[in-house]
Design a protein around this motif. Structure first.
Motif, short mmCIF file in Angstrom:
data_model
loop_
_atom_site.label_atom_id
_atom_site.label_comp_id
_atom_site.label_asym_id
_atom_site.label_seq_id
_atom_site.Cartn_x
_atom_site.Cartn_y
_atom_site.Cartn_z
N ASP A 1 60.56 57.00 -46.59
CA ASP A 1 59.96 56.30 -47.42
C ASP A 1 60.47 55.45 -47.87
OD1 ASP A 1 58.30 54.60 -50.02
OD2 ASP A 1 58.87 56.80 -51.14
N LYS B 1 53.20 57.21 -55.85
CA LYS B 1 53.26 57.17 -54.64
C LYS B 1 51.76 57.39 -54.11
CE LYS B 1 56.23 58.90 -52.72
NZ LYS B 1 57.06 58.94 -51.58
N ARG C 1 51.65 59.03 -44.29
CA ARG C 1 52.55 58.55 -43.05
C ARG C 1 54.05 59.12 -42.77
NH1 ARG C 1 50.15 53.93 -41.79
NH2 ARG C 1 47.87 53.29 -42.63
N ASP D 1 53.12 57.06 -37.39
CA ASP D 1 52.52 57.84 -38.58
C ASP D 1 51.36 57.78 -37.97
OD1 ASP D 1 52.12 54.76 -37.72
OD2 ASP D 1 52.54 54.67 -39.53
N ARG E 1 55.46 44.40 -51.89
CA ARG E 1 56.75 45.20 -51.92
C ARG E 1 57.00 44.91 -53.54
NH1 ARG E 1 59.46 48.74 -48.62
NH2 ARG E 1 60.95 48.44 -49.61
N GLU F 1 49.07 50.07 -52.15
CA GLU F 1 50.34 50.80 -51.55
C GLU F 1 49.43 51.13 -49.82
OE1 GLU F 1 53.87 53.97 -51.81
OE2 GLU F 1 53.07 53.13 -53.01
N ASN G 1 50.58 49.72 -46.46
CA ASN G 1 50.17 50.68 -45.20
C ASN G 1 49.48 50.46 -44.25
OD1 ASN G 1 52.48 51.68 -46.55
ND2 ASN G 1 50.94 53.37 -47.73
N THR H 1 50.68 57.37 -48.25
CA THR H 1 52.65 57.24 -47.79
C THR H 1 53.20 58.42 -47.81
OG1 THR H 1 52.53 55.22 -49.52
CG2 THR H 1 54.67 56.20 -48.95
#
Length: 842
Positions: free
Chosen positions: A666, A278, A285, A295, A604, A547, A551, A282
């Motif tokens: 996550d 990841k 956060r 976050d 996603r 990703e 976010n 991420t």
């Protein structure tokens, strides 16, 4: 005789008897499911579902599952015998035939199926299976010899991604190898051998194989197809004249920062955690949410905060990020009560150390044995430990050793004063340790004091070796597989290579750039890392950046706000304010919310590279997308604001639930081996989630029908309700297909299975009560309105039991909220029903 049989058939085919049987079956489902928490799955199943009767209170015999299912089967058979077979009722007849086949098949499976387990260590041979509950043994017409057992975990975790057994099948004089793995069984001589689990047999890993003999295993597959065809035909017949377009639409649905450096690129670097790669964005956060409940910080993004934490821990320790909402926790640690209730690690760490006598005994207790404050203390301790480990993850690379004394420069091969890292100091350890051993500690010179300080610093930082919480280095040796490593891991392993040296050097330059504020050096180091990772690992930079964008854009938060704004515009429209303006505005806002929601969902899917709905959170955001999408299509046809209001309320409410679950960690986590099924899992969960969606749409329309009357809403309610029944019933049966492919049994009365069955039974109860005249129209709306609490209990409530084979996830702390929703909705329906009754009376 014929007249007597005809009368008897009419009795068993009565709608009130059928509805009564459904009510009793729902009671058994709820009671038996709740009992599984205390009795266990098998004992509860035997008592409530697999027997003909059970003793209530130990004295009163009451009909159990087999009796009720037999009664339903007899009633359906009588109904089919009395029914006039015409083309216009072809859908109803086909549905009833499929249901009868399913019931008869279920009774047949109950009587003929054999289920057992075989536990094998490498080299073992078995020719019999054993029922784990009854200990009954079944001889097999063949034997299995285990030659190898394979288990593959998600990298860096103990969660199985795959396991399988390599066996030799012996049958008479013949023998051949076979490979049995999760979701890919061995079928031979009427038996199916499934990979079930892994166990320990006398201290060695053993393969657990489920062996099932079921002569009627294909029967449920056929019944599922027949039922789906019948319900689809019934639905299309009901909607053919004026609402066909609506049904086709419904079916189509199925198909701030460190002052001198820019830390944005830092967030796109990969890290391996919980089995998946990841971006650091991420990771940051999730960690910051655990620490502070949010976050992002008012003056820093999560990425900036993480960069400070790992590259400048001393500065990070003074930043107030630990949120302690309960004043009792602060009082227990003698922390000052302040607003906002944020504390630095320096404060929290000192308080926990001083009150170790209070915290340490709590760590050995079970959570249920601790009070709320005690659990919060333990939680704070765990978060502080994680925070500290992450903060020390890169200390091996930080330039924190200052060498300035001219006499010490040769010891470290320096020509001028410099800042060194632990690796630099470690490489010259022999030279400076000899110098330290030879100095006089009583009267040290300035240069010797510097050496003593360096030695103490070296010992202190050396304690960070166990910190493996920052796996940012890719696997460089074949034996490492897919596992990534933290910098301290590599030092502890003693391995090295030119490629590893380049990665370490790039991270060192990154740390130096952060310390000195050199943005140019920072960008060069980031580029070097990105290029090196692209060449040396399977990390996909495009997906990592996607990703990070996901976010940053927070599509589900944005769509939730758009749904709320659409709802406000719709309220203004319904109240008569600027109707020509606010209706298009409401539709536009809702449409924009659906588009943003859909783009986030698609992002996603691409990032995770797996089917879209495989967890509880993913099912929530999927249902939250389908509900407003379906209602938007209806609103564009009717243009009365009713569907628009329901869409806005449903979309916003479901997004709020989804955002609550996403805050727990996550949301793109890896799946266990059994959930790694691509086809049957995807088809089952998508179908059942569509059923949930149409259930909520139906319940919302029923609420409005109690307020406005049913003249204009009755037909849409029927169509949406039948669509909900189609998807929930077929989805439940497809879940049985998935269970059969994964565990070797179509139905096991698991809590999640029972929850899905409860929804189906409730919808059947509502529609049969209405069609038979048992329910007046407003009672029918009342029953359909209660579908929302039924779905909520089946969707979320069963997870609170903490038992079951394939629940998406066990949720805790949601019981009060779930109870509040169910009771509140029941109260609202009662008020609406009573108010509507008074209006009709007038």
């Amino acid at each position: 005789m014929i007249t007597y049989l005809h009368t008897l058939c009419k009795f068993f085919a009565r709608a009130d008897l059928f509805c009564a049987a459904l009510v009793w079956l729902m009671f058994l489902v709820v009671t038996g499911t709740v009992a599984q928490r205390e009795m266990g799955l098998y004992d509860a199943q035997q008592m409530y579902f697999s027997s003909w009767y059970f003793m209530a209170g130990g004295y009163v015999p009451l009909p159990a599952g087999m009796s009720v299912l037999a009664l339903l089967a007899v009633g359906l058979a009588c109904k089919l015998g009395l029914e006039r077979w015409r083309l216009r009722n072809l859908g109803t007849l086909t549905s009833h035939i499929g249901a009868l086949m399913l019931l008869v098949g279920g009774l047949a499976i109950q009587q003929t199926a054999q289920e057992g387990l075989v536990v094998l260590s490498v080299g073992d041979v078995a020719a019999a299976s054993t029922n784990a509950h009854t200990q009954q043994q079944y001889l097999l017409p063949f034997s299995l010899e285990l030659t190898a057992f394979e288990r593959e975990d998600h990298p860096g975790t103990a969660m199985a991604r795959h396991f399988g057994s390599r066996v030799i099948v012996h049958s008479g004089a013949q023998a051949w190898p076979a490979y049995i793995r999760m979701n890919e069984p061995l079928r031979f001589k009427g038996y199916t051998v499934y990979q079930s689990a892994v166990a320990m047999n006398d201290g060695t890993p053993a393969s657990v194989l489920a062996v099932v003999k079921n002569p009627t295993r294909l029967f449920p597959y056929i019944c599922t197809f027949v039922l789906a065809v019948g319900l689809l035909a019934h639905l299309l017949q009901a909607a053919w004249r004026r609402q066909a377009s609506l049904v086709l639409l419904a079916l189509g649905v199925a198909l701030p920062a460190h002052a001198a450096v820019d830390a944005d690129g830092f967030g796109a670097l990969p890290i391996q955690q919980e089995g998946r790669l990841k971006p650091l964005d991420t990771y940051a956060r999730v960690l910051l949410t655990e620490v502070s409940g949010k976050d992002a910080l008012p003056d820093k993004t999560a990425t900036d905060w993480l960069a400070e934490l790992v590259l400048d821990p001393a500065q990070a320790y003074a930043r107030r990020v630990f949120r302690i909402d309960n004043p009792a926790v602060a009082d227990a640690l003698a922390l000052p009560v302040r607003t906002p209730r944020l504390y630095s690690f320096a404060e929290v760490g000192t308080a926990l150390r001083l009150h170790a006598g209070l915290v340490n005994p709590l760590l050995a207790q079970k959570p249920e044995a601790r009070a709320l404050v005690e659990n919060q203390l333990v939680g704070l301790y765990a978060v502080a430990q994680k925070y500290f480990q992450v903060s020390r993850a890169l200390t091996v690379l930080l330039p924190v050793f200052e060498v300035t004394a001219p006499e010490n420069l040769p010891l470290f091969a320096l020509k001028a004063p410099a800042s060194l890292t632990y690796l630099d100091v470690h490489a010259r350890r022999a030279a400076w340790v000899a110098a330290v051993d030879g100095l006089d500690p009583a009267r040290p010179t300035p240069a010797q004091r510097e050496l003593l300080r360096l030695a103490r610093q070296y010992r202190q930082i050396g304690q960070d070796v166990p910190s493996a919480a920052f796996a940012v280095l890719p696997p460089l040796w074949a034996e490492d597989g897919e596992r990534w490593f933290a910098p301290w891991d590599m030092l502890a392993s003693g391995r090295g290579s030119p490629v590893l040296a380049r990665f370490i050097g790039a991270w060192q330059r990154l740390a130096m750039a952060y310390k000195t504020g050199d943005d140019a050096l920072w960008q060069r180091a980031l580029t070097e890392l990105e290029n090196g990772l692209s060449a040396a690992s399977t990390a996909n930079p495009a997906r990592l950046r996607a990703e990070v964008a996901y976010n940053t854009c927070a599509p589900f938060k944005v769509s939730a706000m758009l749904y709320v704004l659409a709802g406000l515009a719709t309220l203004a429209f319904l109240l008569g304010a600027a109707r020509r303006l606010v209706w298009p505005l409401g539709v536009t806002l809702l449409g924009a919310g659906v588009v943003v929601h859909g783009l986030g969902f698609a992002a996603r899917i691409w990032v995770m590279q797996r089917p879209p709905v495989a967890t509880l959170y993913e099912s929530v955001i999927f249902v939250g997308l389908v509900v407003p999408l379906v209602l938007l299509g209806w609103e564009l046809k009717r243009r009365d604001g009713v569907a628009l209001l329901l869409a806005a309320i449903g979309g916003a409410a479901l997004q709020a639930i989804g955002l609550r679950y996403s805050a727990e960690g996550d949301s793109m986590g890896m799946l266990t081996a059994v959930l790694n099924t691509n086809f049957w899992l995807a088809v089952h969960v998508l179908t059942i989630a569509l059923g949930y969606s149409f259930c909520f749409v139906t319940a919302g329309l029923a609420h409005l029908a109690l307020v406005r009357g049913g003249r204009t809403l009755h037909r849409p309610i029927l169509l949406m309700g039948l669509t909900a029944l189609l998807f929930t019933l077929v989805g439940t049966l497809l879940g049985g297909v998935w269970a059969d492919q994964s565990w070797g049994r179509f139905w096991g009365w698991d809590p999640k299975e029972n929850g899905a069955l409860l929804i189906v039974l409730w919808l059947l109860f509502a529609f049969h009560g209405s069609l038979s005249g048992l329910f007046p129209q407003r009672v029918f709306y009342m029953v359909l309105g209660l579908t929302a609490p039924v779905v909520a209990l089946a969707w979320f409530g069963v997870n609170l039991l903490g038992v079951g084979l394939h629940s998406y996830g066990f949720t805790t702390g949601a019981a009060l909220k779930l109870a509040a929703f169910c009771l509140g909705d029941m109260l609202l329906l009662a008020v609406l029903y009573r108010a509507g009754g008074k209006r009709h009376a007038l």
